[in-house]
Design a protein around this motif. Structure first.
Motif, PDB file in Angstrom:
ATOM      1  N   PRO A   2       0.816  -1.210   0.000  1.00 31.75           N
ATOM      2  CA  PRO A   2       0.000   0.000   0.000  1.00 31.75           C
ATOM      3  C   PRO A   2       0.854   1.266   0.000  1.00 31.75           C
ATOM      4  CG  PRO A   2      -0.111  -1.134   2.115  1.00 31.75           C
ATOM      5  CD  PRO A   2       0.630  -2.030   1.190  1.00 31.75           C
ATOM      6  N   GLU A  37      -3.381  14.669   3.667  1.00 29.22           N
ATOM      7  CA  GLU A  37      -4.592  13.849   3.654  1.00 29.22           C
ATOM      8  C   GLU A  37      -5.538  14.210   4.798  1.00 29.22           C
ATOM      9  OE1 GLU A  37      -1.521  11.305   5.904  1.00 29.22           O
ATOM     10  OE2 GLU A  37      -1.565  12.777   4.260  1.00 29.22           O
ATOM     11  N   ASN A  42     -12.988  13.630   3.216  1.00 32.32           N
ATOM     12  CA  ASN A  42     -13.177  12.362   2.499  1.00 32.32           C
ATOM     13  C   ASN A  42     -13.832  12.530   1.141  1.00 32.32           C
ATOM     14  OD1 ASN A  42     -15.693  13.099   3.305  1.00 32.32           O
ATOM     15  ND2 ASN A  42     -16.103  11.298   4.562  1.00 32.32           N
ATOM     16  N   GLN A  57     -13.869   9.339  -0.981  1.00 29.73           N
ATOM     17  CA  GLN A  57     -12.793   8.435  -0.605  1.00 29.73           C
ATOM     18  C   GLN A  57     -13.271   6.989  -0.520  1.00 29.73           C
ATOM     19  OE1 GLN A  57     -10.901   9.452   3.092  1.00 29.73           O
ATOM     20  NE2 GLN A  57      -9.289   7.920   2.881  1.00 29.73           N
ATOM     21  N   THR A  58     -14.494   6.804  -0.078  1.00 31.06           N
ATOM     22  CA  THR A  58     -15.020   5.442   0.070  1.00 31.06           C
ATOM     23  C   THR A  58     -15.205   4.746  -1.272  1.00 31.06           C
ATOM     24  OG1 THR A  58     -17.260   6.359   0.121  1.00 31.06           O
ATOM     25  CG2 THR A  58     -16.185   5.954   2.243  1.00 31.06           C
ATOM     26  N   THR A  60     -12.968   4.981  -3.765  1.00 36.25           N
ATOM     27  CA  THR A  60     -11.656   4.808  -4.382  1.00 36.25           C
ATOM     28  C   THR A  60     -10.806   3.887  -3.504  1.00 36.25           C
ATOM     29  OG1 THR A  60     -10.604   6.670  -3.240  1.00 36.25           O
ATOM     30  CG2 THR A  60     -11.773   7.167  -5.278  1.00 36.25           C
ATOM     31  N   SER A  61      -9.736   3.380  -4.077  1.00 31.42           N
ATOM     32  CA  SER A  61      -8.779   2.618  -3.276  1.00 31.42           C
ATOM     33  C   SER A  61      -7.908   3.590  -2.487  1.00 31.42           C
ATOM     34  CB  SER A  61      -7.897   1.767  -4.185  1.00 31.42           C
ATOM     35  OG  SER A  61      -7.051   2.600  -4.969  1.00 31.42           O
ATOM     36  N   ASP A  62      -7.278   3.087  -1.434  1.00 33.01           N
ATOM     37  CA  ASP A  62      -6.387   3.927  -0.636  1.00 33.01           C
ATOM     38  C   ASP A  62      -5.256   4.484  -1.490  1.00 33.01           C
ATOM     39  OD1 ASP A  62      -7.914   3.446   1.582  1.00 33.01           O
ATOM     40  OD2 ASP A  62      -6.566   1.950   2.457  1.00 33.01           O
ATOM     41  N   ASP A  63      -4.707   3.666  -2.381  1.00 40.93           N
ATOM     42  CA  ASP A  63      -3.607   4.119  -3.226  1.00 40.93           C
ATOM     43  C   ASP A  63      -4.063   5.237  -4.169  1.00 40.93           C
ATOM     44  OD1 ASP A  63      -2.074   2.261  -1.972  1.00 40.93           O
ATOM     45  OD2 ASP A  63      -1.648   1.046  -3.751  1.00 40.93           O
ATOM     46  N   TRP A  65      -6.622   7.264  -3.752  1.00 40.81           N
ATOM     47  CA  TRP A  65      -6.956   8.463  -2.983  1.00 40.81           C
ATOM     48  C   TRP A  65      -5.691   9.221  -2.569  1.00 40.81           C
ATOM     49  CZ3 TRP A  65     -10.969  11.430  -2.242  1.00 40.81           C
ATOM     50  CH2 TRP A  65     -10.965  12.351  -1.196  1.00 40.81           C
ATOM     51  N   LEU A  66      -4.721   8.520  -2.026  1.00 37.28           N
ATOM     52  CA  LEU A  66      -3.482   9.186  -1.617  1.00 37.28           C
ATOM     53  C   LEU A  66      -2.708   9.725  -2.819  1.00 37.28           C
ATOM     54  CD1 LEU A  66      -2.258   6.808   1.225  1.00 37.28           C
ATOM     55  CD2 LEU A  66      -3.069   9.163   1.474  1.00 37.28           C
TER      56      LEU A  66
END
Length: 378
Positions: A2, A37, A42, A57-58, A60-63, A65-66
């Motif tokens: 991640p 972040e 979100n 944000q919910t 999308t994937s964490d990657d 989003w970041l």
């Protein structure tokens, strides 16, 4: 594996430093330290055509989003007062808050020549990200930030608390400064203004400075740092940057009615209206007609004066241009005369422009105060 926010912050800071070798290393260090972040909540907006689409944000994937958060770009977080988190589908309207791209945050701070120990008023807290960057560099005890939107002010306070920063925060009209915590060594605005608000002059220490973008209703802006002299007059030169912030809400143009072309007087234009596609030319046009807005069409440009209803619009004719003007102001004549003066000075970029300002009178000039000059609508 991640995405690692710390590694992304460091990479962003390195990119900003590489893109601006003259930047004080303390500013990229601040970018590397502040977790962006925490300041975008979100949801944010993506722009396509005339619509703004919320990205949650919910969804999308964490990657992903970041990756968006640590891209050096401005992310709009509010449209016409509606937060991205509260919007489900595409909307139209104008941005009213954003997470400004980090390179612009530190570029503005660099122009302001902020140093440790300086007591600073930031006008426009927004998400709180730029406030956190200032805190990291100057110390939170030296930073006062004021936000016009009470909802945004509360959200920014929560962001800053989560990130561990404790500046002095206020909600109110930043164009009136923040008198209860004055005086300031520097005032720095993360919004654009049509002119320097009088209260800013009155809340500076001797030799204090104001850093802001001067903008108008034609949407061209210049970044400037003004320094107050012993007699209460501020002087400065614009940078060459073609950048802007959102206009302060009290300086925004009023809602526009439907536009209908009116023929009025018809003459030939001396200059090609396509010249107004150049940033500096639009900046000059804005100085010459400060209450006018500019629109572009497939066949030319339209100028409409918000105060009087005067208008001017152009259309091609043979190898030249015809201009139609209606109302008490001859908008095209005002703009064209100013552009001719600018051309006569060598059509310089914004770095050749300067400003002399008091609370009562503010003049933008080319070359020197004795050169071509225009009054701002104080």
């Amino acid at each position: 594996m991640p995405a690692d926010p710390t590694a992304l912050r460091l990479a962003l800071a390195d990119d900003i430093a590489a893109g601006n070798p003259a930047l004080d290393p303390a500013w990229p260090d601040a970018v590397a330290a502040v977790p962006r972040e925490l300041f975008v909540d979100n949801a944010l907006f993506r722009h396509a055509g005339s619509e703004w689409t919320p990205v949650h944000q919910t969804e999308t994937s964490d990657d992903e989003w970041l990756g968006m958060v640590y891209t050096d770009r401005t992310w709009v977080t509010q449209i016409d007062g509606r937060d991205a988190a509260d919007v489900e589908g595409p909307v139209t309207g104008s941005p009213t808050s954003s997470a400004t791209l980090p390179s612009l945050v530190v570029r503005t701070a660099q122009v302001a020549d902020l140093q440790p120990g300086h007591r600073v008023l930031e006008v426009g807290t927004g998400t709180g990200y730029s406030t956190a960057v200032l805190c990291h560099r100057l110390g939170a005890k030296n930073v006062v930030s004021i936000e016009y939107d009470t909802g945004l002010a509360a959200t920014a306070a929560a962001h800053l608390h989560a990130a561990g920063y404790t500046p002095t925060l206020a909600a109110g009209d930043g164009l009136r400064g923040c008198r209860e915590h004055a005086d300031y060594d520097a005032i720095i605005a993360t919004c654009s203004v049509r002119y320097i608000p009088p209260h800013w002059f009155w809340q500076l220490t001797d030799g204090g400075s104001i850093t802001t973008t001067i903008c108008g209703w034609m949407q061209a802006a210049g970044l400037i740092r003004l320094v107050l002299d012993d007699e209460g007059t501020a002087h400065g030169r614009f940078t060459a940057d073609n950048i802007t912030y959102m206009l302060a809400r009290p300086h925004e143009r009023p809602p526009s009615p439907l536009f209908f072309k009116l023929d009025g007087d018809t003459t030939s234009a001396c200059l090609d209206p396509e010249l107004l596609q150049r940033w500096e030319a639009r900046f000059v046009a804005q100085l010459a007609a400060p209450s006018a807005e500019l629109m572009e069409t497939n066949s030319g440009i339209i100028l409409r004066d918000v105060a009087t209803g005067s208008q001017a619009w152009t259309e091609p004719k043979g190898t030249g241009w015809t201009v139609h003007q209606h109302g008490p102001l001859r908008l095209w004549n005002q703009v064209e005369d100013a552009l001719i003066q600018w051309h006569g000075s060598g059509a310089p970029d914004l770095a050749e422009f300067g400003m002399t300002a008091t609370a009562e009178s503010q003049t933008v000039w080319i070359g020197s105060p004795q050169g071509p000059h225009w009054q701002l609508p104080v």
